[in-house]
Write a protein that holds these residues in place. Structure first.
Motif: not given
Length: 158
Positions: A80-84
Motif C-alpha cells: 500500500y502507498l498511504p497518503r494524508q
C-alpha cells in the motif's frame, strides 16, 4: 576487536535503528465486513445489483492482503502507498477520472466533513509482469474503510 571496529559497529547499529522507525499498521484490524454500498456518482443497474450482493461479505485487509469477493486476488505481493490528503483533493482526483455525465462526489457522499483530512491508499500488486495499481482506498479510519469500486461506486467496510 580494535576500538575503531567497535565504533563502526555501533555507528551501523545506530543507523539501522534510525532507518527502521517503528511503524503502525495501516489498518486497525484484519477482519472487515461490507456494511454499506453506494453509487453517489450514479451507476448502472448491473453494478448496483452486484454491489447489493456484497453486503455482509467478509473481507481480509491488512498491510499485505486485500482478500474480497468483489475483486480478483493479487497473485503476487501486495503493498500500500498511504497518503494524508484533504477530502477536497481526493474528490478532485475522482472528478478528473469521472465520465462527463457523472454526478460529482461530495464530502457528504463519502460520509466525511468538508474539511476532513483523509488517510487514503493505493494498493499495488506486484506480479511477474510488474507492479500495477490494484485498489484505491478513499478513506482509512480505525472502524471504517471506503473502497472505490467500478463506476465510482463506494464499498464501505466496518
Amino acid at each position: 576487536m580494535r576500538p575503531s571496529h567497535i565504533v563502526t559497529l555501533l555507528a551501523l547499529a545506530t543507523l539501522q535503528a534510525c532507518a527502521q522507525p517503528p511503524t503502525q499498521p495501516l489498518f486497525a484490524k484484519t477482519d472487515w465486513t461490507v456494511s454499506a454500498v453506494s453509487c453517489p456518482a450514479g451507476c448502472s443497474a448491473l453494478t448496483r445489483d452486484f454491489l447489493q450482493k456484497q453486503l455482509g461479505q467478509h473481507i481480509t485487509l491488512d498491510d499485505n492482503h486485500f482478500d474480497a469477493p468483489f475483486v480478483d486476488r493479487c497473485a503476487g505481493s501486495l503493498r500500500y502507498l498511504p497518503r494524508q490528503q484533504p477530502v477536497a483533493d481526493v474528490l478532485a482526483e475522482l472528478r478528473r477520472a469521472a465520465p462527463p455525465n457523472a454526478k460529482p462526489l461530495t464530502p457528504a457522499s463519502l460520509g466525511v466533513a468538508g474539511d476532513a483530512r483523509l488517510t487514503t491508499a493505493t494498493a499495488l500488486c506486484r506480479e511477474a509482469a510488474g507492479e500495477m495499481s490494484y485498489q484505491r482506498l478513499l478513506a482509512i479510519e480505525p472502524g471504517r474503510v471506503l473502497v472505490l469500486f467500478e463506476e465510482q461506486s463506494v464499498i464501505e467496510l466496518r
